[in-house]
Design a protein around this motif. Sequence first.
Motif, mmCIF file in Angstrom:
data_model
loop_
_atom_site.group_PDB
_atom_site.id
_atom_site.type_symbol
_atom_site.label_atom_id
_atom_site.label_comp_id
_atom_site.label_asym_id
_atom_site.label_seq_id
_atom_site.Cartn_x
_atom_site.Cartn_y
_atom_site.Cartn_z
ATOM 1 N N LEU A 50 0.828 -1.199 0.000
ATOM 2 C CA LEU A 50 0.000 0.000 0.000
ATOM 3 C C LEU A 50 0.866 1.255 0.000
ATOM 4 C CD1 LEU A 50 -2.825 1.277 0.220
ATOM 5 C CD2 LEU A 50 -2.607 1.082 2.693
ATOM 6 N N GLU A 51 1.891 1.279 0.833
ATOM 7 C CA GLU A 51 2.780 2.436 0.894
ATOM 8 C C GLU A 51 3.530 2.626 -0.425
ATOM 9 O OE1 GLU A 51 5.196 1.776 4.347
ATOM 10 O OE2 GLU A 51 3.541 2.206 5.719
ATOM 11 N N LEU A 52 3.962 1.530 -1.033
ATOM 12 C CA LEU A 52 4.664 1.611 -2.312
ATOM 13 C C LEU A 52 3.765 2.187 -3.400
ATOM 14 C CD1 LEU A 52 7.178 0.948 -4.042
ATOM 15 C CD2 LEU A 52 6.202 -1.324 -4.400
ATOM 16 N N VAL A 53 2.540 1.707 -3.477
ATOM 17 C CA VAL A 53 1.600 2.203 -4.484
ATOM 18 C C VAL A 53 1.288 3.672 -4.258
ATOM 19 C CG1 VAL A 53 -0.772 1.993 -5.343
ATOM 20 C CG2 VAL A 53 0.607 -0.056 -4.974
ATOM 21 N N ARG A 54 1.090 4.065 -3.027
ATOM 22 C CA ARG A 54 0.800 5.480 -2.751
ATOM 23 C C ARG A 54 1.985 6.378 -3.100
ATOM 24 N NH1 ARG A 54 -2.595 4.923 2.816
ATOM 25 N NH2 ARG A 54 -4.603 4.552 1.815
ATOM 26 N N ALA A 55 3.192 5.943 -2.763
ATOM 27 C CA ALA A 55 4.377 6.739 -3.089
ATOM 28 C C ALA A 55 4.541 6.835 -4.606
ATOM 29 C CB ALA A 55 5.620 6.118 -2.454
ATOM 30 N N TYR A 56 4.349 5.726 -5.290
ATOM 31 C CA TYR A 56 4.449 5.701 -6.750
ATOM 32 C C TYR A 56 3.419 6.636 -7.375
ATOM 33 C CZ TYR A 56 4.240 3.880 -11.526
ATOM 34 O OH TYR A 56 4.240 3.761 -12.889
ATOM 35 N N ASP A 57 2.232 6.635 -6.842
ATOM 36 C CA ASP A 57 1.143 7.459 -7.366
ATOM 37 C C ASP A 57 1.419 8.954 -7.208
ATOM 38 O OD1 ASP A 57 -1.470 7.506 -8.614
ATOM 39 O OD2 ASP A 57 -2.195 8.313 -6.711
ATOM 40 N N LYS A 58 2.262 9.323 -6.260
ATOM 41 C CA LYS A 58 2.580 10.732 -6.025
ATOM 42 C C LYS A 58 3.640 11.271 -6.995
ATOM 43 C CE LYS A 58 1.424 10.662 -1.128
ATOM 44 N NZ LYS A 58 1.953 10.736 0.240
ATOM 45 N N ILE A 59 4.268 10.399 -7.767
ATOM 46 C CA ILE A 59 5.290 10.841 -8.723
ATOM 47 C C ILE A 59 4.586 11.451 -9.933
ATOM 48 C CG2 ILE A 59 7.211 10.130 -10.199
ATOM 49 C CD1 ILE A 59 7.601 7.759 -8.210
ATOM 50 N N ASP A 60 4.821 12.732 -10.164
ATOM 51 C CA ASP A 60 4.137 13.443 -11.241
ATOM 52 C C ASP A 60 4.779 13.224 -12.609
ATOM 53 O OD1 ASP A 60 2.200 14.565 -9.549
ATOM 54 O OD2 ASP A 60 3.531 16.217 -9.019
ATOM 55 N N GLU A 61 6.084 13.112 -12.644
ATOM 56 C CA GLU A 61 6.804 13.004 -13.919
ATOM 57 C C GLU A 61 6.603 11.619 -14.542
ATOM 58 O OE1 GLU A 61 8.838 13.901 -17.165
ATOM 59 O OE2 GLU A 61 8.508 15.384 -15.580
ATOM 60 N N GLY A 62 5.998 11.587 -15.709
ATOM 61 C CA GLY A 62 5.677 10.327 -16.392
ATOM 62 C C GLY A 62 6.881 9.457 -16.685
ATOM 63 N N ARG A 63 7.955 10.089 -17.157
ATOM 64 C CA ARG A 63 9.161 9.302 -17.485
ATOM 65 C C ARG A 63 9.774 8.673 -16.235
ATOM 66 N NH1 ARG A 63 13.013 12.899 -20.791
ATOM 67 N NH2 ARG A 63 11.463 14.530 -20.772
ATOM 68 N N VAL A 64 9.763 9.400 -15.152
ATOM 69 C CA VAL A 64 10.310 8.878 -13.899
ATOM 70 C C VAL A 64 9.454 7.704 -13.416
ATOM 71 C CG1 VAL A 64 10.768 9.409 -11.464
ATOM 72 C CG2 VAL A 64 11.337 11.079 -13.240
ATOM 73 N N ARG A 65 8.132 7.878 -13.466
ATOM 74 C CA ARG A 65 7.224 6.791 -13.071
ATOM 75 C C ARG A 65 7.477 5.544 -13.903
ATOM 76 N NH1 ARG A 65 1.451 8.361 -11.002
ATOM 77 N NH2 ARG A 65 1.081 6.266 -11.746
ATOM 78 N N HIS A 66 7.590 5.717 -15.219
ATOM 79 C CA HIS A 66 7.807 4.562 -16.099
ATOM 80 C C HIS A 66 9.143 3.893 -15.791
ATOM 81 C CE1 HIS A 66 7.517 1.935 -19.514
ATOM 82 N NE2 HIS A 66 8.746 2.295 -19.869
ATOM 83 N N SER A 67 10.174 4.695 -15.543
ATOM 84 C CA SER A 67 11.496 4.144 -15.233
ATOM 85 C C SER A 67 11.458 3.327 -13.940
ATOM 86 C CB SER A 67 12.509 5.287 -15.108
ATOM 87 O OG SER A 67 13.768 4.794 -14.739
ATOM 88 N N ILE A 68 10.789 3.865 -12.925
ATOM 89 C CA ILE A 68 10.670 3.140 -11.651
ATOM 90 C C ILE A 68 9.864 1.865 -11.846
ATOM 91 C CG2 ILE A 68 9.638 3.236 -9.343
ATOM 92 C CD1 ILE A 68 10.478 6.223 -9.316
ATOM 93 N N PHE A 69 8.774 1.957 -12.590
ATOM 94 C CA PHE A 69 7.944 0.778 -12.866
ATOM 95 C C PHE A 69 8.772 -0.303 -13.552
ATOM 96 C CE2 PHE A 69 5.376 -1.588 -15.940
ATOM 97 C CZ PHE A 69 4.487 -2.215 -15.093
ATOM 98 N N ALA A 70 9.523 0.078 -14.594
ATOM 99 C CA ALA A 70 10.332 -0.892 -15.338
ATOM 100 C C ALA A 70 11.396 -1.524 -14.444
ATOM 101 C CB ALA A 70 10.975 -0.213 -16.544
ATOM 102 N N THR A 71 12.005 -0.714 -13.588
ATOM 103 C CA THR A 71 13.045 -1.231 -12.684
ATOM 104 C C THR A 71 12.468 -2.232 -11.688
ATOM 105 O OG1 THR A 71 14.277 0.838 -12.864
ATOM 106 C CG2 THR A 71 14.794 -0.580 -10.985
ATOM 107 N N VAL A 72 11.366 -1.870 -11.061
ATOM 108 C CA VAL A 72 10.741 -2.756 -10.070
ATOM 109 C C VAL A 72 10.262 -4.042 -10.744
ATOM 110 C CG1 VAL A 72 8.786 -3.002 -8.476
ATOM 111 C CG2 VAL A 72 10.134 -0.900 -8.493
ATOM 112 N N LYS A 73 9.676 -3.910 -11.922
ATOM 113 C CA LYS A 73 9.198 -5.085 -12.648
ATOM 114 C C LYS A 73 10.372 -6.014 -12.990
ATOM 115 C CE LYS A 73 6.418 -6.452 -16.606
ATOM 116 N NZ LYS A 73 5.680 -6.002 -17.779
ATOM 117 N N ALA A 74 11.477 -5.454 -13.469
ATOM 118 C CA ALA A 74 12.652 -6.262 -13.817
ATOM 119 C C ALA A 74 13.227 -6.958 -12.582
ATOM 120 C CB ALA A 74 13.718 -5.389 -14.480
#
Length: 128
Positions: free
Chosen positions: A88-112
């Motif tokens: 829950l905390e991870l999703v909320r923190a991720y949701d607060k990231i406004d920059e799309g490229r940064v969000r995508h980069s974090i998503f790709a890193t965590v997924k990998a």
Amino acid sequence: MTQSQLSEFVGLTVQQIYKYERGTNRISSSRLYEFAKMLDVPVSYFFDEMPSNALSGRPMSDRGRKGFGEAGTPFEKEKDPLIKRETLELVRAYDKIDEGRVRHSIFATVKALGESGHAKLLASRSKR
């Protein structure tokens, strides 16, 4: 959130909130639900850090409990990452990231990282 704000939302005195917080008074399931709603968390949030032996020695009625908490059921807490506080905390923190490229980069890193860990787990199981 302050005890005063919480008490106002659920219609209790600050003293009652304090007693709940300290464990002096027991809390009903409906009141627990109100707190979860106010804090925007699932009810399970309040049990995330409860020791597994917290209820040992306390008998529970078997009526209506068949399958509750058994392996392979949706209630098997250890295997459901969606009810963990950390998720829950991870999703909320991720949701607060406004920059799309940064969000995508974090998503790709965590997924990998997740896929890498899963692949290692599968490889170790196949060696057995």
